[in-house]
Design an enzyme around this catalytic site. Structure first.
Site, PDB file in Angstrom:
ATOM      1  N   ILE A 281       0.845  -1.199   0.000  1.00  0.00           N
ATOM      2  CA  ILE A 281       0.000   0.000   0.000  1.00  0.00           C
ATOM      3  C   ILE A 281       0.881   1.251   0.000  1.00  0.00           C
ATOM      4  CG2 ILE A 281      -1.623   1.305   1.435  1.00  0.00           C
ATOM      5  CD1 ILE A 281      -2.690  -1.485   2.364  1.00  0.00           C
ATOM      6  N   GLU A 282       1.941   1.234   0.835  1.00  0.00           N
ATOM      7  CA  GLU A 282       2.717   2.462   0.973  1.00  0.00           C
ATOM      8  C   GLU A 282       3.631   2.738  -0.219  1.00  0.00           C
ATOM      9  OE1 GLU A 282       2.825  -0.138   2.893  1.00  0.00           O
ATOM     10  OE2 GLU A 282       4.879  -0.801   3.250  1.00  0.00           O
ATOM     11  N   ASP A 292      -4.850   2.405   6.536  1.00  0.00           N
ATOM     12  CA  ASP A 292      -4.152   1.868   7.709  1.00  0.00           C
ATOM     13  C   ASP A 292      -5.082   0.806   8.302  1.00  0.00           C
ATOM     14  OD1 ASP A 292      -3.298   1.379  10.305  1.00  0.00           O
ATOM     15  OD2 ASP A 292      -3.614   3.434  11.007  1.00  0.00           O
ATOM     16  N   GLU A 310      -0.259  -1.813  10.670  1.00  0.00           N
ATOM     17  CA  GLU A 310      -0.409  -0.482  11.278  1.00  0.00           C
ATOM     18  C   GLU A 310       0.854  -0.056  12.029  1.00  0.00           C
ATOM     19  OE1 GLU A 310      -3.393   0.306  14.523  1.00  0.00           O
ATOM     20  OE2 GLU A 310      -3.627   2.169  13.421  1.00  0.00           O
ATOM     21  N   GLU A 311       1.392  -0.965  12.807  1.00  0.00           N
ATOM     22  CA  GLU A 311       2.568  -0.594  13.597  1.00  0.00           C
ATOM     23  C   GLU A 311       3.743  -0.239  12.685  1.00  0.00           C
ATOM     24  OE1 GLU A 311       0.819  -3.375  14.256  1.00  0.00           O
ATOM     25  OE2 GLU A 311       0.088  -3.214  16.325  1.00  0.00           O
ATOM     26  N   TRP A 422      -7.514  -5.917   4.539  1.00  0.00           N
ATOM     27  CA  TRP A 422      -7.961  -5.199   5.743  1.00  0.00           C
ATOM     28  C   TRP A 422      -8.675  -6.171   6.695  1.00  0.00           C
ATOM     29  CZ3 TRP A 422     -13.381  -3.070   6.260  1.00  0.00           C
ATOM     30  CH2 TRP A 422     -13.538  -2.331   7.439  1.00  0.00           C
TER      31      TRP A 422
END
Ligand code: AR6
Length: 517
Positions: A281-282, A292, A310-311, A422
Site C-alpha cells: 500500500i505504501e 491503515d 499499522e505498527e 484489511w
C-alpha cells in the site's frame, strides 16, 4: 479508460488517480470551530513561515493536559504545601541531561524516574540499552542524540502554546500542526513527560485513549523492539539535525446515522479496481488514499511489541504516533485521516522478520498548506476471535459503514484508494468477504480501489474474476448486499463447511449459459 487485457476488467496501476492529479484547491489555511491550527495562519498565508499560534494552557478534560502546565503537580513531600509544579522537575532533569557531554541510558532512566517516581523499579529500559550497546555510533544512534531529544522536548512551551483539543468520540474535528511541533510533542513522549497518561484500567482518566509515553517501547528487549527503536532513533536523528518545513492535519471523521448508506437501496455499480499480488500500500499505492489496517486504539501496539501493518506504518512514519496523544478510541462510524505525514525509514520483512533498512528519501510534493501529498486513513476492522463469528449481517453492515466512512470523499476530485487484506491478519477476517465489502463501500463512495493482496496469488485471481463478472453483469451494491444476507443465512457459511463467497457470486450472477461451461 484502458483496462488490463484478458478476462479481467481491472485497471492498470497507472490508471489509478493519485493526489497530484486531483488539483485540489485548498485556498488559504484557515481555522474554525472544528479545525484547530497550531501555527499562526496569517503569518503562514502571508508566506512568512510556520510560527506557533499564540494561546494559553488549558487544564481541562477537553484538551491535552500538557507537561508544562502550571496545574500539573507532583508530590515532593508529605503535605500539599510541598507539592511542586511538575514541569520544574522535568525542566531541571532534561536540562541537566542535555548539558552532559555523554548521556547514557541510565542517565535517561534516572531523569525520567525523577518525574515519574511511582514507576521506580517498574519501568525497564533494557531494549533501549541493547540498541545503544549494539549501535553506539551507528546509523540509528549518535552519541549526542539523547541530549538533542531533551533539548527539543524542552522547547514545548515555546513551540506549542495553543491548547490541543482532544479528538473525541462522536465529533468530527481536525488539528493541523507543524512537523516541528509534532517532533517536539514526540520528544516529550520519548521522555515520558505527559501527565495522567501512565495509568491504564477502566478508572484511569485517559482509559479511552491510547498510550503516548514511550515507556513500553524501552523495556522487554527483543529483536522486534530493537528494530522499532532503530526507526524511532533515526527519526529523532533527522528532526534534531534539521528543522522540518511542513504541516500535518489529523482529522477525526464521525458519520451520523443519516449519512450512512442504506445498503439495501444502493444502486451504484462497481467503480474502478486494480488488483496486484505484488507491492504494498505504501509503495505502489503512493499518492492514493492509503488504508491503515488500524486498531480502534489508533497505532495499536506501536509502542509495545506489535509489528504488523499499522505498527509498521507508524514506525516508518513516526509523526503518526502523535495521533495517540489526542485521538480517543474510534467508534464504529468513525475514522482518522492524516494528511501530510513524512516517511523517514524504509524497511523489509513483516512481524518477526521486520527490519529497519535505511533512511527514506522523501520525494513527495507539498500541497498549498505545506503538507506532503500523503494521505492515510485509519479504519479499524472487527477483531474476530473465531473466524465463524463474522458471517452475520450486523457485523457485515458495521464493516461496510466503517469502510465507507474511511472511503467517502468531500469533493469531486479525490484520489483513489490503496488497500488490501484489511482485517484479515491479526483480526482474522475472511479475505473474500472483506474484499467484497471494500468493493461495495468504494462503489458507494465513487472511488477506485487499488487492492494489494500481499503475495496471495489465488485471491488476486479470484478477485479479478469476481470483479469482471460484477462489471459485465452490471451488478449493483444492493444486489450484493442481498446476496450477503443469503450468504450469512446459509449454515454452510460457518465452520469447516465454509462456502467460498467468490464462488457464490459466480453461481448467482453468471449468465446461465456460462454456468454450465
Ligand atoms: N501492504 C499491503 N498489504 C499488507 C501490508 C502492506 N504494507 N502489510 C500487511 N498486509 P494486519 P488486521 C496484508 O494483520 O488484520 C495491528 O496490531 C497482509 O496480508 O496488520 O486488520 C493493528 O493495530 C496481512 O496479513 O491487519 C490492529 O490491532 C493483512 O494485510 C490489528 O493489527 C492484514 O494485516 C489489525 O489487524
Amino acid at each position: 479508460k484502458k483496462r488490463e487485457d484478458g478476462p479481467s476488467s481491472c485497471y492498470l496501476l497507472k490508471d489509478m488517480k493519485i493526489i497530484p492529479q486531483c488539483d485540489i484547491k485548498l485556498g488559504h489555511l484557515h481555522f474554525s470551530k472544528t479545525h484547530t491550527v497550531l501555527v499562526d495562519v496569517d503569518i503562514f498565508n502571508g508566506g512568512a513561515g510556520l510560527i506557533p499560534q499564540d494561546g494559553r494552557d488549558v487544564w481541562h478534560n477537553d484538551f491535552v493536559k500538557m507537561p508544562y502546565s502550571q496545574s500539573s503537580h507532583m508530590k515532593t513531600g508529605y503535605t500539599k504545601q510541598n507539592n511542586t509544579v511538575r514541569w520544574e522537575v522535568i525542566y531541571k532533569q532534561l536540562r541537566s541531561l542535555s548539558k552532559k557531554t555523554t548521556a547514557s541510558v541510565k542517565d535517561l532512566e534516572d531523569a525520567i524516574i525523577k518525574y515519574n517516581p511511582k514507576y521506580k523499579g517498574q519501568w525497564s529500559f533494557d531494549a533501549l540499552s541493547s540498541l545503544v550497546k549494539a549501535n553506539p555510533n551507528g546509523d540509528n544512534y549518535s552519541p549526542k542524540l539523547f541530549q538533542k531529544i531533551a533539548e527539543l522536548a524542552l522547547r514545548l512551551p515555546e513551540l506549542v502554546k495553543k491548547a490541543i483539543p482532544l479528538l473525541k468520540r462522536g465529533h468530527t474535528a481536525a488539528i493541523t500542526l507543524s512537523q516541528t511541533q509534532i517532533a517536539c510533542l514526540l520528544a516529550n513522549a520519548f521522555f515520558c513527560t505527559y501527565p495522567h497518561r501512565n495509568f491504564s484500567g477502566p478508572k484511569a482518566e485517559y482509559h479511552n485513549y491510547p498510550s503516548i509515553n514511550f515507556t513500553r517501547l524501552f523495556g522487554n528487549s527483543s529483536f522486534r523492539k530493537k528494530q522499532k527503536l532503530r526507526a524511532i532513533m533515526h527519526y529523532f536523528q533527522q528532526v534534531t539535525a534539521k528543522e522540518q518545513t511542513g504541516l500535518v492535519t489529523f482529522e477525526r471523521r464521525c458519520l451520523r446515522d443519516t449519512e450512512l448508506p442504506n445498503w439495501k437501496n444502493c444502486n451504484k455499480k462497481m467503480h474502478k479496481l486494480h488488483v496486484a499480488s505484488h507491492g504494498t500500500i505504501e509503495n505502489e499505492g503512493k499518492g492514493m488514499l492509503q488504508v491503515d489496517f488500524a486498531s480502534s486504539w489508533i497505532g495499536g501496539g506501536v509502542l509495545g511489541s506489535g509489528l504488523v501493518q499499522e505498527e509498521i506504518l507508524f514506525i516508518i512514519n513516526p509523526e503518526l504516533i502523535v495521533s495517540r496523544l489526542f485521538t480517543e478510541k474510534l467508534g464504529d462510524k468513525e475514522c482518522l485521516i492524516v494528511t501530510g505525514s513524512q516517511q523517514f525509514s524504509n524497511y523489509s520483512g513483516f512481524g518477526d522478520t521486520f527490519q529497519w533498512k535505511d533512511p527514506h528519501e522523501e520525494r513527495l510534493n507539498r500541497d498549498q498548506w505545506a503538507r506532503l501529498q500523503r494521505q492515510i486513513v485509519a479504519i479499524d476492522a472487527l477483531h474476530f476471535k473465531h473466524r465463524s463469528e463474522q458471517y452475520n449481517m450486523i457485523d457485515v453492515t458495521r464493516e461496510l459503514n466503517k469502510a465507507y466512512c474511511g472511503f467517502m470523499g468531500h469533493r469531486t476530485h479525490e484520489p483513489d484508494i490503496a488497500t488490501g487484506n484489511w482485517g484479515c491478519g491479526a483480526f482474522n477476517g475472511d479475505k473474500q468477504l472483506k474484499a467484497v465489502i471494500q468493493l461495495m463501500a468504494a462503489a458507494q463512495a465513487k472511488r477506485g480501489l487499488a487492492f494489494f493482496t500481499f503475495e496471495d496469488e489465488s485471491l488476486k485471481q479470484g478477485l479479478q474474476q469476481t470483479y469482471h463478472l460484477l462489471v459485465t453483469e452490471r451488478i449493483t451494491v444492493d444486489k450484493l448486499y442481498i446476496l450477503l444476507e443469503d450468504y450469512c443465512a446459509t449454515p454452510q457459511a460457518y465452520g469447516s463447511e465454509h462456502v467460498d463467497l467468490f464462488e457464490l457470486i459466480r453461481i448467482n450472477f453468471s449468465p446461465r449459459s456460462l454456468l454450465w461451461d
